[in-house]
Design a protein around this motif. Structure first.
Motif, PDB file in Angstrom:
ATOM      1  N   ASN B 139      97.870  43.406 111.600  1.00  0.00           N
ATOM      2  CA  ASN B 139      97.237  44.305 110.642  1.00  0.00           C
ATOM      3  C   ASN B 139      95.994  44.947 111.258  1.00  0.00           C
ATOM      4  OD1 ASN B 139      95.286  44.996 108.426  1.00  0.00           O
ATOM      5  ND2 ASN B 139      97.115  44.560 107.238  1.00  0.00           N
ATOM      6  N   PRO B 140      95.941  46.280 111.332  1.00  0.00           N
ATOM      7  CA  PRO B 140      94.799  46.943 111.981  1.00  0.00           C
ATOM      8  C   PRO B 140      93.462  46.655 111.290  1.00  0.00           C
ATOM      9  CG  PRO B 140      96.574  48.503 111.630  1.00  0.00           C
ATOM     10  CD  PRO B 140      96.949  47.256 110.893  1.00  0.00           C
ATOM     11  N   VAL B 141      93.501  46.496 109.958  1.00  0.00           N
ATOM     12  CA  VAL B 141      92.246  46.222 109.239  1.00  0.00           C
ATOM     13  C   VAL B 141      91.712  44.849 109.660  1.00  0.00           C
ATOM     14  CG1 VAL B 141      91.227  45.818 106.972  1.00  0.00           C
ATOM     15  CG2 VAL B 141      92.786  47.723 107.303  1.00  0.00           C
ATOM     16  N   ARG B 142      92.600  43.863 109.691  1.00  0.00           N
ATOM     17  CA  ARG B 142      92.160  42.517 110.089  1.00  0.00           C
ATOM     18  C   ARG B 142      91.705  42.507 111.554  1.00  0.00           C
ATOM     19  NH1 ARG B 142      94.617  38.401 112.833  1.00  0.00           N
ATOM     20  NH2 ARG B 142      96.672  39.345 112.760  1.00  0.00           N
ATOM     21  N   PHE B 143      92.450  43.191 112.394  1.00  0.00           N
ATOM     22  CA  PHE B 143      92.200  43.123 113.833  1.00  0.00           C
ATOM     23  C   PHE B 143      90.983  43.950 114.243  1.00  0.00           C
ATOM     24  CE2 PHE B 143      93.049  44.136 118.296  1.00  0.00           C
ATOM     25  CZ  PHE B 143      93.336  42.882 118.786  1.00  0.00           C
ATOM     26  N   LEU B 144      90.787  45.097 113.577  1.00  0.00           N
ATOM     27  CA  LEU B 144      89.727  46.011 114.024  1.00  0.00           C
ATOM     28  C   LEU B 144      88.545  46.115 113.070  1.00  0.00           C
ATOM     29  CD1 LEU B 144      92.094  48.867 115.208  1.00  0.00           C
ATOM     30  CD2 LEU B 144      90.839  47.324 116.687  1.00  0.00           C
ATOM     31  N   ALA B 145      88.839  46.248 111.765  1.00  0.00           N
ATOM     32  CA  ALA B 145      87.739  46.508 110.827  1.00  0.00           C
ATOM     33  C   ALA B 145      86.973  45.235 110.473  1.00  0.00           C
ATOM     34  CB  ALA B 145      88.290  47.186 109.568  1.00  0.00           C
TER      35      ALA B 145
END
Lengths: 267, 262
Positions: B139-145
């Motif tokens: 998940n980009p939100v978990r990984f990046l944000a």
């Protein structure tokens, strides 16, 4: 190639609309386990959208997409995540994470989805890099290696979790003919050695005839024809013949006929 | 005209809804994520903490130091007329801790870090890296944000403390050097009038500002469209929106603290 006739990817009447334009129009096709299936078509024909629909990045507006028998449009995010682990994707511009080294890029799916010890992960990364012929490049950053190498690292990352299916988006575009040939051989090797089903989107005809077991042509979001490589070569369909021979004249209209040159010049 | 205004209002609401959606997503991964065995990478959080906090400390130090100096000189200019120069110390300390240090630190960090978030995530978006994460079931939100959000939530209050100290130091330099106030007396006056609530109201502000900066930076980055031009637009938007929201939030929070007598 496909000894077992099990269907691994299946599209049933799939349509996708972007801003009132039907980019994918009622496409149905079946891909069998172990085969290399190439989707070809001109730029803007909808073939990359088709790939994004199959990988669950986009959701179809109509129809269903089955991967290993599961309708991916109807799955919850967690269930879709499980399906995604069963396939890998190699991107047109490799899409490696710039801030991570080659090793970290390939180990990312392993670190995220498995409980393997770091030593084991390191060994797996080395194995995957050997498969794509890039052992020794573990500590390089994506910006320090060439475009062709980046694509191969992207491929190593795609096969990190030993997937059933690998989707390739334009695997040979932007590569010189030799590296393109090497990439083709790699795709063929991977599907033969690891029994991976390959779904390749490309407009590189040389590549199509090298690697494909089956070919489908897409034009303006519609499926023109599907068949084995031999069937496609001798197909009488004028779209196919124009495309594989790269002829400017034929049913695939490159120029918009309704705008005459006189009109553009204001004559 | 009316329809255009309507469109702008609808656009604003859509944008706000999208930012709130990202906030809920981030909170989901922070609170629920660990129960599902999916946490943000610790290494990534530390990396972001160094980037947001440690690397911003010099600029925050100098901005607040000079603000402290200016504030001391400007207030001395008025207070000298009333023979109350000694109150420069408390005026500098209270106004810095309650107001100037959190706001200036917030603005500096929004310019430096919020824009970097937007540019980095925006480039990742246009070069298919976010899509690649998605296809790898990451998940980009978990990984990046989430790492960026947590790092900034922790580091901005730390930077604000640094700002408080640097600002008071600036006032101290002017007070003792040019106004000839006894150093001990200066410090005594500073701490006599500086209540603990002054510190934590500033702290509360910096928490809110950290959320604004991280949210807007990540939101603009993750929603970048187009190529290099899109990245440029996202970066500019992140700074402009963060600046406006920081000042707006500051106004609302100050009013809240003022009327509730905090």
């Amino acid at each position: 190639m496909a000894e077992s006739k099990e269907i691994i990817v299946s599209l049933k009447n799939v349509s996708k609309v972007f801003q009132d334009v039907k980019v994918i129009d009622n496409i149905s096709l079946d891909i069998l386990r172990g085969e290399t299936f190439v989707i070809m078509g001109c730029s803007g024909s909808g073939k990359s959208t088709l790939l994004r629909l199959m990988t669950g990045i986009l959701k179809p507006d109509e129809g269903s997409i089955f991967i290993n028998g599961k309708d991916i449009a109807k799955l919850s995010e967690d269930e879709l995540g499980e399906v995604k682990k069963s396939f890998g994707m190699s991107f047109q511009y490799s899409a490696l994470l710039d801030s991570l080294t080659v090793e970290e890029n390939i180990s990312l799916p392993l670190v995220e989805h498995t409980k393997l010890a770091p030593d084991i992960i390191r060994i797996i990364v080395k194995m995957k890099l050997s498969l794509v012929g890039l052992r020794g490049f573990e500590d390089y950053y994506p910006s320090q290696i060439s475009g062709g190498m980046r694509k191969r690292v992207g491929l190593a990352r795609a096969i990190a979790l030993d997937p059933d299916i690998v989707f390739y988006d334009e695997p040979t575009s932007g590569l010189d003919p030799v590296v393109g040939g090497v990439t083709d051989k790699l795709i063929k090797d991977l599907s033969q050695k690891l029994l991976i089903t390959s779904v390749v989107v490309t407009h590189d005809m040389q590549s199509v005839f090298h690697i494909a077991d089956k070919v489908a042509m897409v034009h303006k979001g519609k499926l023109v024809e599907t068949g084995t490589t031999e069937q496609i070569k001798i197909s009488a369909n004028p779209y196919i013949q124009q495309f594989i021979n790269g002829r400017p004249e034929g049913p695939i209209d490159f120029f918009k006929e309704d705008i005459a040159i006189e009109e553009i010049l204001g004559l | 005209m009316i329809s255009k205004t309507g469109q702008i209002v609808i656009g604003l609401f859509k944008e706000a809804a999208s930012v709130l959606n990202l906030l809920f997503d981030i909170l989901y991964w922070i609170i629920i994520g660990p129960f599902k065995g999916k946490t943000a990478r610790r290494q990534s959080i530390f990396h972001q903490m160094v980037f947001c906090g440690v690397n911003s400390s010099v600029i925050v130090f100098f901005v607040t130091l000079f603000t402290g100096i200016v504030l001391a000189m400007q207030s001395a200019y008025q207070l000298e007329k009333m023979g109350a120069v000694i109150y420069v110390a408390s005026l500098v300390a209270v106004s810095l801790c309650r107001e100037l240090s959190p706001v200036l630190t917030g603005l500096v960090v929004a310019g430096r870090i919020g824009s970097a978030f937007a540019a980095e995530l925006g480039t990742m978006k246009v070069s298919e890296q976010i899509e690649a994460l998605d296809t790898m079931a990451i998940n980009p939100v978990r990984f990046l944000a989430v790492p960026r959000f947590l790092a900034l939530l922790f580091m901005l209050p730390c930077l604000t403390i640094l700002g408080n100290i640097a600002g008071i130091l600036g006032g101290f330099i002017v007070g003792t050097g040019s106004l000839h106030i006894n150093p001990d007396l200066y410090l005594q006056t500073t701490f006599k009038y500086l209540a603990i609530k002054d510190i934590y109201t500033g702290f509360t502000k910096s928490f809110v500002f950290a959320m604004i900066i991280a949210l807007i930076g990540c939101h603009e980055g993750l929603n970048t469209k187009g190529g290099a031009e899109g990245v440029g637009r996202a970066t500019t938007r992140s700074v402009v929106i963060s600046f406006i929201l920081i000042i707006l939030a500051d106004c609302v929070l100050t009013a809240l603290f003022y009327f509730t007598k905090v």
